[in-house]
Design a protein around this motif. Structure first.
Motif, PDB file in Angstrom:
ATOM      1  N   SER A 135       9.518   7.162 -11.950  1.00  0.00           N
ATOM      2  CA  SER A 135       8.738   8.012 -11.068  1.00  0.00           C
ATOM      3  C   SER A 135       7.361   8.137 -11.696  1.00  0.00           C
ATOM      4  CB  SER A 135       9.373   9.397 -10.919  1.00  0.00           C
ATOM      5  OG  SER A 135       8.411  10.275 -10.354  1.00  0.00           O
ATOM      6  N   ALA A 136       6.373   7.588 -11.021  1.00  0.00           N
ATOM      7  CA  ALA A 136       5.013   7.641 -11.560  1.00  0.00           C
ATOM      8  C   ALA A 136       4.529   9.084 -11.580  1.00  0.00           C
ATOM      9  CB  ALA A 136       4.085   6.771 -10.723  1.00  0.00           C
TER      10      ALA A 136
ATOM     11  N   THR B 252       0.852  -1.170   0.000  1.00  0.00           N
ATOM     12  CA  THR B 252       0.000   0.000   0.000  1.00  0.00           C
ATOM     13  C   THR B 252       0.899   1.235   0.000  1.00  0.00           C
ATOM     14  OG1 THR B 252      -1.819   1.099   1.127  1.00  0.00           O
ATOM     15  CG2 THR B 252      -0.198   0.023   2.530  1.00  0.00           C
ATOM     16  N   ASN B 253       0.510   2.235  -0.769  1.00  0.00           N
ATOM     17  CA  ASN B 253       1.256   3.489  -0.833  1.00  0.00           C
ATOM     18  C   ASN B 253       2.534   3.434  -1.693  1.00  0.00           C
ATOM     19  OD1 ASN B 253       0.362   5.950   0.266  1.00  0.00           O
ATOM     20  ND2 ASN B 253       2.325   6.166   1.318  1.00  0.00           N
ATOM     21  N   ALA B 254       2.768   2.300  -2.355  1.00  0.00           N
ATOM     22  CA  ALA B 254       3.951   2.212  -3.213  1.00  0.00           C
ATOM     23  C   ALA B 254       3.780   3.047  -4.478  1.00  0.00           C
ATOM     24  CB  ALA B 254       4.212   0.750  -3.599  1.00  0.00           C
ATOM     25  N   GLY B 255       2.519   3.353  -4.804  1.00  0.00           N
ATOM     26  CA  GLY B 255       2.259   4.173  -5.991  1.00  0.00           C
ATOM     27  C   GLY B 255       1.609   3.401  -7.124  1.00  0.00           C
TER      28      GLY B 255
ATOM     29  N   ASN C  22       9.702   2.614  -7.769  1.00  0.00           N
ATOM     30  CA  ASN C  22       8.985   3.879  -7.952  1.00  0.00           C
ATOM     31  C   ASN C  22       9.519   4.947  -6.983  1.00  0.00           C
ATOM     32  OD1 ASN C  22       6.991   5.572  -9.044  1.00  0.00           O
ATOM     33  ND2 ASN C  22       5.547   5.036  -7.418  1.00  0.00           N
ATOM     34  N   LYS C  23       9.076   6.158  -7.199  1.00  0.00           N
ATOM     35  CA  LYS C  23       9.399   7.335  -6.377  1.00  0.00           C
ATOM     36  C   LYS C  23      10.876   7.692  -6.470  1.00  0.00           C
ATOM     37  CE  LYS C  23       5.524   6.468  -3.255  1.00  0.00           C
ATOM     38  NZ  LYS C  23       4.905   6.712  -1.961  1.00  0.00           N
TER      39      LYS C  23
ATOM     40  N   LEU D 222      12.357  11.068  -5.516  1.00  0.00           N
ATOM     41  CA  LEU D 222      12.754  11.412  -4.139  1.00  0.00           C
ATOM     42  C   LEU D 222      14.208  11.037  -3.877  1.00  0.00           C
ATOM     43  CD1 LEU D 222       9.570  10.179  -2.200  1.00  0.00           C
ATOM     44  CD2 LEU D 222      10.126  12.513  -2.954  1.00  0.00           C
TER      45      LEU D 222
ATOM     46  N   GLY E  25      -3.517  -3.219  -2.126  1.00  0.00           N
ATOM     47  CA  GLY E  25      -2.156  -3.097  -1.637  1.00  0.00           C
ATOM     48  C   GLY E  25      -1.871  -4.009  -0.449  1.00  0.00           C
TER      49      GLY E  25
ATOM     50  N   THR F 141      -1.161   5.488  -8.810  1.00  0.00           N
ATOM     51  CA  THR F 141      -0.564   6.613  -9.530  1.00  0.00           C
ATOM     52  C   THR F 141       0.044   6.128 -10.839  1.00  0.00           C
ATOM     53  OG1 THR F 141      -0.028   7.555  -7.362  1.00  0.00           O
ATOM     54  CG2 THR F 141       0.990   8.594  -9.272  1.00  0.00           C
TER      55      THR F 141
HETATM   56  P1  GTP Z   1      -2.910   1.569  -2.204  1.00  0.00           P
HETATM   57  O1  GTP Z   1      -4.062   1.940  -3.067  1.00  0.00           O
HETATM   58  O2  GTP Z   1      -3.095   1.897  -0.780  1.00  0.00           O
HETATM   59  O3  GTP Z   1      -2.451   0.169  -2.404  1.00  0.00           O
HETATM   60  O4  GTP Z   1      -1.671   2.534  -2.625  1.00  0.00           O
HETATM   61  P2  GTP Z   1      -0.988   2.682  -4.036  1.00  0.00           P
HETATM   62  O5  GTP Z   1       0.130   1.742  -4.152  1.00  0.00           O
HETATM   63  O6  GTP Z   1      -2.023   2.647  -5.109  1.00  0.00           O
HETATM   64  O7  GTP Z   1      -0.334   4.140  -3.923  1.00  0.00           O
HETATM   65  P3  GTP Z   1      -0.852   5.516  -4.566  1.00  0.00           P
HETATM   66  O8  GTP Z   1      -0.745   5.496  -6.036  1.00  0.00           O
HETATM   67  O9  GTP Z   1      -2.157   5.847  -3.962  1.00  0.00           O
HETATM   68  O10 GTP Z   1       0.297   6.492  -4.050  1.00  0.00           O
HETATM   69  C1  GTP Z   1       0.560   6.681  -2.675  1.00  0.00           C
HETATM   70  C2  GTP Z   1       1.214   8.019  -2.456  1.00  0.00           C
HETATM   71  O11 GTP Z   1       2.497   8.056  -3.078  1.00  0.00           O
HETATM   72  C3  GTP Z   1       0.454   9.184  -3.054  1.00  0.00           C
HETATM   73  O12 GTP Z   1       0.536  10.264  -2.183  1.00  0.00           O
HETATM   74  C4  GTP Z   1       1.192   9.474  -4.351  1.00  0.00           C
HETATM   75  O13 GTP Z   1       1.078  10.823  -4.730  1.00  0.00           O
HETATM   76  C5  GTP Z   1       2.602   9.150  -3.961  1.00  0.00           C
HETATM   77  N1  GTP Z   1       3.411   8.748  -5.130  1.00  0.00           N
HETATM   78  C6  GTP Z   1       3.107   7.818  -6.055  1.00  0.00           C
HETATM   79  N2  GTP Z   1       4.078   7.725  -6.983  1.00  0.00           N
HETATM   80  C7  GTP Z   1       5.035   8.617  -6.643  1.00  0.00           C
HETATM   81  C8  GTP Z   1       6.298   9.007  -7.209  1.00  0.00           C
HETATM   82  O14 GTP Z   1       6.751   8.507  -8.243  1.00  0.00           O
HETATM   83  N3  GTP Z   1       7.001   9.947  -6.527  1.00  0.00           N
HETATM   84  C9  GTP Z   1       6.538  10.528  -5.398  1.00  0.00           C
HETATM   85  N4  GTP Z   1       7.293  11.457  -4.820  1.00  0.00           N
HETATM   86  N5  GTP Z   1       5.367  10.198  -4.836  1.00  0.00           N
HETATM   87  C10 GTP Z   1       4.620   9.263  -5.440  1.00  0.00           C
END
Ligand code: GTP
Length: 351
Positions: free
Chosen positions: A277-278, A138-141, A256-257, A260, A186, A144
């Motif tokens: 970077s998504a 979860t939160n891996a992106g 991803n990310k 940062l 996630g 996005t």
């Molecule tokens: P779940 O739906 O909970 O499984 O999460 P998820 O994996 O779908 O993550 P989500 O796409 O909701 O992104 C989580 C957070 O990370 C958000 O605040 C996004 O804006 C941030 N985020 C996603 N991709 C990137 C990236 O490439 N760089 C940065 N800096 N932040 C990112």
């Protein structure tokens, strides 16, 4: 809570049934604990029949554990009614029996679905196109990335998926091949053990995916442990036969990310992995190329003899595969074709 007019409180812990009830009474609003919330999310996202049954089973189990005699019943009993078990207790027992009956039926149904599962899996007929599935913490992106890859092009054909299921969308790869990108629930740390089976059930479509994108938050302090968790769950699915042993070859690790960490050049992925970077979009073209390559690597060669008048099937092979050899005879057209295993199954089961 009064000032904000709160109607639901979600507690990030496991509550005993008594705690939950007391809080609800005290706060005068609905209280959900961690397990209850996760079950709700799984319920919304379970896609297959088996997944839905598995989640319902976990839900009923959870509900059954919530059915306990409240203190007031006990006090009433001690207070000296002339018989054991007040009306409240009888009701609880009736509810418990109903739930237990339902659980027994569900388990039988689940067995039945499992027995026919192998059959369905080999046909891979649930989707008309190859599937690329996103997994990760979860939160891996994942979402996005899902939006970054598919957001720009929403074709008319995709509307079917868009309305049926917001977590599946069409995507065109650089080779021109069309695939379905599929988002999943996630991973979370400290998943209550009684929910593990239900969670795995929400990952079922990963088993059917032609390519698995393991999306990681490269900037997260627990990134390595999270990676191990994800692989361990998939490994468990392999052990119980939910996913075939070839899954590691179908997986691409996506770091991803990277924005940062100073951009994709600041991140070193494992072999075969891709840094992206998504959010900024850096690395996405390379990722799409990698998906294409992974699909091509998984292709199998097959030979077919097709009656010349069966133009539709011949066209299908040209559209979905790479025809490497063709010999036209009067009675049949002999084609040697490279196809994705999933496409091969689709064709041979009458796509
Ligand atoms: P779940 O739906 O909970 O499984 O999460 P998820 O994996 O779908 O993550 P989500 O796409 O909701 O992104 C989580 C957070 O990370 C958000 O605040 C996004 O804006 C941030 N985020 C996603 N991709 C990137 C990236 O490439 N760089 C940065 N800096 N932040 C990112």
């Amino acid at each position: 809570m009064k000032a904000e007019n709160v109607s639901i409180v979600i507690v990030d812990a496991t509550l005993s049934p008594g705690q939950q009830r007391n809080l609800e009474r005290d706060w005068n609003c609905k209280v959900i604990d961690r397990t209850g919330l996760i079950l709700d999310i799984f319920g919304e996202r379970a896609r297959t029949k088996e997944g839905a049954l598995q989640v319902e089973l976990a839900h009923l189990d959870y509900q059954r554990s919530r059915l306990v005699r409240s203190w007031t019943h006990l006090e009433r009993q001690r207070g000296g009614f002339g018989f054991l078990g007040g009306p409240g207790e009888t009701q609880i027992e009736a509810d418990r029996r109903l739930i237990t009956d339902r659980i027994v039926r569900l388990k039988k149904e689940l067995e039945q679905v499992r027995r026919t599962r192998g059959l369905h899996r080999s046909a891979r007929s649930r989707t008309p196109l190859p599937v690329v599935a996103l997994v990760g913490y979860t939160n891996a992106g994942k979402s996005t990335l899902f939006n970054a890859l598919t957001g720009a092009e929403v074709h008319a054909q995709d509307l079917l998926f868009a309305t049926l299921d917001p977590t599946m969308r069409g995507l065109r790869l650089p080779s021109g091949r069309r695939v379905i990108l599929s988002d999943t629930v996630g991973f979370i740390s400290e998943l209550p053990t009684e929910l593990v089976a239900a969670f795995r059930a929400t990952l079922e479509e990963v088993a059917e995916a032609d390519v698995i994108l393991h999306v990681r938050d490269a900037a997260h302090p627990d990134s390595t442990a999270q990676r191990a968790d994800v692989l361990a769950v998939l490994d468990g699915m392999e052990k119980d036969g939910t996913i075939d042993a070839g899954w590691p070859a179908r997986m691409i690790e996506v770091l991803n990310k990277s924005d940062l960490l100073g951009g994709v050049s600041g991140v070193t992925p494992r072999e075969g992995g891709i840094a992206i970077s998504a959010i900024t979009g850096e690395g996405l073209p390379a990722l799409l190329t990698a998906i294409d390559a992974r699909m091509a690597a998984g292709m199998e060669q097959a030979e077919y003899a097709i009656p010349p008048e069966d133009g539709a099937r011949i066209a299908w092979l040209y559209q979905h595969g790479e025809v490497v050899k063709r010999a036209d005879a009067e009675e049949a057209i002999h084609l040697t074709v490279r196809l994705l295993p999933a496409d091969r199954a689709r064709f041979e089961h009458g796509a």
